[in-house]
Design a protein around this motif. Structure first.
Motif, short mmCIF file in Angstrom:
data_model
loop_
_atom_site.label_atom_id
_atom_site.label_comp_id
_atom_site.label_asym_id
_atom_site.label_seq_id
_atom_site.Cartn_x
_atom_site.Cartn_y
_atom_site.Cartn_z
N ARG A 111 0.81 -1.22 0.00
CA ARG A 111 0.00 0.00 0.00
C ARG A 111 0.84 1.27 0.00
NH1 ARG A 111 -4.95 -1.50 4.03
NH2 ARG A 111 -5.69 -3.23 2.78
N GLY A 112 2.13 1.13 -0.10
CA GLY A 112 2.99 2.30 -0.08
C GLY A 112 3.53 2.67 -1.44
N ALA A 113 3.09 1.94 -2.46
CA ALA A 113 3.55 2.19 -3.81
C ALA A 113 2.39 2.03 -4.77
CB ALA A 113 4.68 1.23 -4.19
N LEU A 114 2.54 2.61 -5.92
CA LEU A 114 1.54 2.52 -6.98
C LEU A 114 2.12 1.64 -8.08
CD1 LEU A 114 -1.13 3.50 -8.22
CD2 LEU A 114 0.16 5.41 -9.17
N LEU A 115 1.39 0.60 -8.44
CA LEU A 115 1.79 -0.28 -9.54
C LEU A 115 0.93 0.05 -10.74
CD1 LEU A 115 3.42 -2.88 -10.44
CD2 LEU A 115 1.29 -4.10 -9.98
N THR A 116 1.56 0.27 -11.87
CA THR A 116 0.83 0.46 -13.12
C THR A 116 1.17 -0.69 -14.05
OG1 THR A 116 2.58 1.88 -14.01
CG2 THR A 116 0.72 2.97 -12.94
N VAL A 130 6.98 4.51 -5.47
CA VAL A 130 6.73 4.69 -4.04
C VAL A 130 5.97 6.01 -3.88
CG1 VAL A 130 7.80 5.07 -1.78
CG2 VAL A 130 8.75 3.36 -3.35
N ILE A 131 4.85 5.95 -3.17
CA ILE A 131 4.01 7.14 -3.01
C ILE A 131 4.06 7.70 -1.58
CG2 ILE A 131 2.47 6.63 -4.92
CD1 ILE A 131 0.48 5.46 -2.88
N ALA A 137 16.36 5.39 1.49
CA ALA A 137 16.90 4.31 0.66
C ALA A 137 15.89 3.84 -0.39
CB ALA A 137 17.37 3.14 1.53
N VAL A 138 15.12 4.78 -0.92
CA VAL A 138 14.10 4.43 -1.91
C VAL A 138 14.72 3.77 -3.14
CG1 VAL A 138 13.97 6.65 -3.12
CG2 VAL A 138 11.93 5.22 -2.93
N GLU A 139 15.97 4.09 -3.44
CA GLU A 139 16.63 3.45 -4.59
C GLU A 139 16.78 1.95 -4.37
OE1 GLU A 139 19.80 4.44 -1.68
OE2 GLU A 139 18.12 5.58 -2.48
N GLN A 140 16.94 1.53 -3.12
CA GLN A 140 17.02 0.10 -2.82
C GLN A 140 15.67 -0.59 -3.07
OE1 GLN A 140 19.90 -1.43 -2.13
NE2 GLN A 140 20.88 0.57 -2.31
N ILE A 141 14.60 0.10 -2.69
CA ILE A 141 13.25 -0.43 -2.91
C ILE A 141 12.99 -0.54 -4.41
CG2 ILE A 141 10.79 0.03 -2.57
CD1 ILE A 141 11.67 1.41 0.13
N TYR A 142 13.42 0.46 -5.18
CA TYR A 142 13.24 0.41 -6.63
C TYR A 142 14.07 -0.71 -7.25
CZ TYR A 142 10.55 4.75 -6.67
OH TYR A 142 9.59 5.70 -6.47
N GLN A 143 15.29 -0.92 -6.75
CA GLN A 143 16.09 -2.04 -7.25
C GLN A 143 15.36 -3.36 -7.01
OE1 GLN A 143 20.04 -2.20 -5.53
NE2 GLN A 143 20.44 -0.05 -6.01
N LEU A 144 14.88 -3.54 -5.78
CA LEU A 144 14.17 -4.77 -5.43
C LEU A 144 12.95 -4.94 -6.34
CD1 LEU A 144 13.25 -5.88 -1.83
CD2 LEU A 144 11.76 -6.28 -3.75
N ALA A 145 12.16 -3.88 -6.53
CA ALA A 145 10.94 -3.97 -7.33
C ALA A 145 11.25 -4.28 -8.79
CB ALA A 145 10.16 -2.66 -7.23
N ALA A 146 12.28 -3.68 -9.35
CA ALA A 146 12.62 -3.91 -10.75
C ALA A 146 13.05 -5.36 -10.99
CB ALA A 146 13.73 -2.95 -11.20
N VAL A 147 13.89 -5.87 -10.12
CA VAL A 147 14.37 -7.24 -10.28
C VAL A 147 13.23 -8.22 -10.01
CG1 VAL A 147 16.00 -8.96 -9.42
CG2 VAL A 147 16.75 -6.61 -9.77
N ALA A 148 12.42 -7.97 -8.99
CA ALA A 148 11.28 -8.85 -8.69
C ALA A 148 10.30 -8.86 -9.85
CB ALA A 148 10.59 -8.41 -7.40
N GLY A 149 10.02 -7.69 -10.43
CA GLY A 149 9.12 -7.63 -11.59
C GLY A 149 9.64 -8.47 -12.74
#
Length: 167
Positions: A111-116, A130-131, A137-149
């Motif tokens: 619930r802390g990010a928007l997925l399109t 991330v909203i 460390a939002v760049e770490q969250i983006y790294q995780l999300a990109a690789v997981a996607g």
């Protein structure tokens, strides 16, 4: 007290203690600082606010010196990290339907990010933003999300699938 609705299910982070161990970090001490234990990561229903998750990632990067920690965590994330949403995706008749399911129900997981999700006959585009303001460390969250996607798409499309681009 106001409840933090920017939480996300902590399943994708379940490998964090193991990765910290491999990086030579005192994982137990670092987790203790954050008010967590290794056992906390064993319960797939535990939730963590984005603020707390970002703070944890920042401390882990500081302690390990590993600027790609999010990538290391993301490499181990599978559709099972999405719980029931991942099960629904795997049962979908097409990749397009699976991505539609993820787009429609992602808020159950995060619930802390928007997925399109955009899908046409040849391409699929996933976006993750991330909203929650001020997350560390939002760049770490983006790294995780990109690789997981990428992992999600590879699981749905087969091992030969390759992304056109990752940004």
């Amino acid at each position: 007290a106001q409840r933090d609705l920017s939480r996300h299910v902590a399943r994708p982070l379940r490998v964090l203690p193991e990765i910290l161990d491999r990086l030579g970090v005192d994982a137990d001490g670092l987790l203790h600082e954050a008010g967590l234990t290794r056992a906390w990561f064993d319960d797939p229903e535990n939730v963590l606010s984005f603020t707390s998750g970002g703070r944890l990632f920042r401390r882990c990067v500081e302690a390990s010196g590993c600027a790609h920690l999010g990538t290391l965590v993301g490499q181990r994330v599978t559709l099972s990290a999405l719980g029931a949403v991942g099960v629904l995706m795997q049962a979908s008749p097409t990749v397009a339907h699976a991505l539609e399911v993820m787009g429609r129900h992602f808020h159950v997981h995060d619930r802390g990010a928007l997925l399109t999700v955009e899908v046409d006959h040849r391409w699929a585009r996933l976006g993750y933003r991330v909203i929650v303001p001020g997350v560390e460390a939002v760049e770490q969250i983006y790294q995780l999300a990109a690789v997981a996607g990428g992992n999600f798409l590879r699981a749905l499309c087969g091992p030969g699938w390759r992304p056109h681009s990752v940004e």
